[in-house]
Scaffold this active site. Structure first.
Site, short mmCIF file in Angstrom:
data_model
loop_
_atom_site.label_atom_id
_atom_site.label_comp_id
_atom_site.label_asym_id
_atom_site.label_seq_id
_atom_site.Cartn_x
_atom_site.Cartn_y
_atom_site.Cartn_z
N TRP A 10 -10.74 35.07 -51.39
CA TRP A 10 -11.65 35.22 -52.92
C TRP A 10 -11.38 36.93 -53.17
O TRP A 10 -12.38 37.55 -53.78
CB TRP A 10 -13.35 34.79 -51.84
CG TRP A 10 -13.22 33.04 -52.08
CD1 TRP A 10 -12.26 32.67 -51.80
CD2 TRP A 10 -14.29 32.40 -51.71
NE1 TRP A 10 -12.93 31.49 -52.35
CE2 TRP A 10 -13.98 31.65 -51.69
CE3 TRP A 10 -16.12 32.87 -51.56
CZ2 TRP A 10 -14.53 30.28 -51.35
CZ3 TRP A 10 -16.51 31.80 -51.48
CH2 TRP A 10 -16.14 30.43 -51.69
N LYS A 11 -11.76 37.71 -51.94
CA LYS A 11 -11.57 39.32 -51.52
C LYS A 11 -13.33 39.11 -52.24
O LYS A 11 -14.20 39.02 -51.46
CB LYS A 11 -10.89 39.87 -53.21
CG LYS A 11 -9.11 39.20 -53.08
CD LYS A 11 -8.60 40.60 -54.22
CE LYS A 11 -7.08 39.74 -53.55
NZ LYS A 11 -5.63 40.69 -54.63
N GLY A 175 -1.90 39.96 -57.63
CA GLY A 175 -2.71 40.39 -58.78
C GLY A 175 -2.01 40.95 -59.65
O GLY A 175 -2.68 41.39 -60.83
N SER A 215 0.08 36.59 -57.07
CA SER A 215 0.45 35.59 -57.88
C SER A 215 1.07 34.75 -57.92
O SER A 215 1.30 33.77 -58.84
CB SER A 215 0.93 36.34 -59.20
OG SER A 215 0.57 37.60 -59.62
N GLY A 237 -6.82 35.56 -56.66
CA GLY A 237 -6.77 35.42 -57.99
C GLY A 237 -7.11 33.81 -58.31
O GLY A 237 -8.14 33.52 -58.37
C1 PEP Z 1 -4.23 38.43 -51.87
O1 PEP Z 1 -4.26 39.49 -52.07
O2 PEP Z 1 -4.43 37.99 -50.77
C2 PEP Z 1 -3.00 37.80 -53.09
C3 PEP Z 1 -1.88 36.71 -53.14
O3 PEP Z 1 -3.51 37.77 -54.47
P1 PEP Z 1 -2.97 37.28 -55.92
O4 PEP Z 1 -3.14 35.75 -55.49
O5 PEP Z 1 -4.13 36.88 -56.89
O6 PEP Z 1 -1.66 37.42 -56.22
#
Ligand code: PEP
Length: 256
Positions: A10-11, A175, A215, A237
């Site tokens: 979730w960051k 991201g 992503s 995300g």
């Molecule tokens: C992450 O930062 O661990 C990640 C995979 O982010 P995203 O899925 O948003 O690219």
């Protein structure tokens, strides 16, 4: 057989109310997990306890933290230790995420200590690695990622290494909406497994779960998870949206 895992990072997103609501929505549509297909939720430290209360009766659904301090306790204002994470209900911790390496100057020598601290509390470590775009453009990504793994993990005994999950996250895909292609992910995951095999043997390497992150979404998860060396995903995300996250979990459930 090695486990498949979908983990949601979730960051620094979602306050307590928003987190509780997201987990409630995920639980409504969560497929039946099993020993070999598991899910980890990694909320902020503040949400670990409340999220654990929500999921504690759901088999094979676990909680992870996004970081921990390398010391067990002491005068380190603002920090959170592995034993505190464990005490709040977490069983996993993400270490070495590229955002921690870049924005918080986490070096391999610091990460080694964090890995040791987490394993001492019997937490499973989700150890992140991955190259920036300049390294990919120079076609040296295999050596770069191998070095991250060697520096961060190769001090471990084989018995400890069994508690490590690797997350390969190319920085150029995090991201950005730009996902690694399935062949790019497969090539790197195969490289990582070979690197682990050189130190710990092919049996341990074959049992190591290696996640892809960058992503990942419901529309590409199936293709990525179909790769023989891709054992699920670390999701950023898309983990903040119940429908998308459950879609990615469903892709894992449907994968061989
Ligand atoms: C992450 O930062 O661990 C990640 C995979 O982010 P995203 O899925 O948003 O690219």
């Amino acid at each position: 057989m090695r486990k498949k895992i979908v983990a949601g990072n979730w960051k620094m997103n979602l306050n307590m109310v928003q987190g509780v609501s997201l987990v409630g929505a995920i639980l409504k549509n969560l497929p039946d997990l099993n020993e070999l297909k598991q899910v980890v939720l990694a909320p902020s430290f503040l949400n670990i306890g409340v999220t654990y209360q929500q999921i504690m009766n759901t088999p094979f659904l676990s909680i992870g933290a996004q970081n921990c301090h390398q010391e067990e306790f002491g005068a380190f204002t603002g920090e959170v230790s592995a034993s505190m994470i464990k005490g709040a209900g977490a069983s996993h911790v993400i270490l070495g995420h590229s955002e921690r390496r870049e924005y918080f100057n986490e070096t391999s020598s610091l990460l080694k200590k964090k890995v040791d601290a987490a394993l001492a509390q019997e937490l499973t470590v989700i150890f992140c690695c991955g190259e920036p775009l300049s390294i990919r453009d120079a076609a040296t990504e295999n050596d770069y990622v191998a070095q991250q793994i060697q520096e961060g993990l190769f001090h471990l005994e084989a018995a400890q290494m069994k508690h490590i999950v690797i997350a390969y996250e190319p920085i150029w895909a995090i991201g950005t909406g730009r996902t690694a292609t399935a062949p790019q992910a497969q090539d790197m995951h195969h490289n990582i497994r070979n690197v682990i095999a050189t130190k710990y043997g092919s049996e341990l390497a074959g049992n190591t779960t290696i996640l892809y992150g960058g992503s990942c979404k419901p529309s590409n998860a199936e293709e990525l998870f179909a790769c023989p060396d891709v054992d699920g995903g670390l999701i950023g995300g898309a983990a903040l949206n119940a429908e998308d996250f459950v879609g990615i979990i469903t892709a894992m459930m449907n994968s061989k």
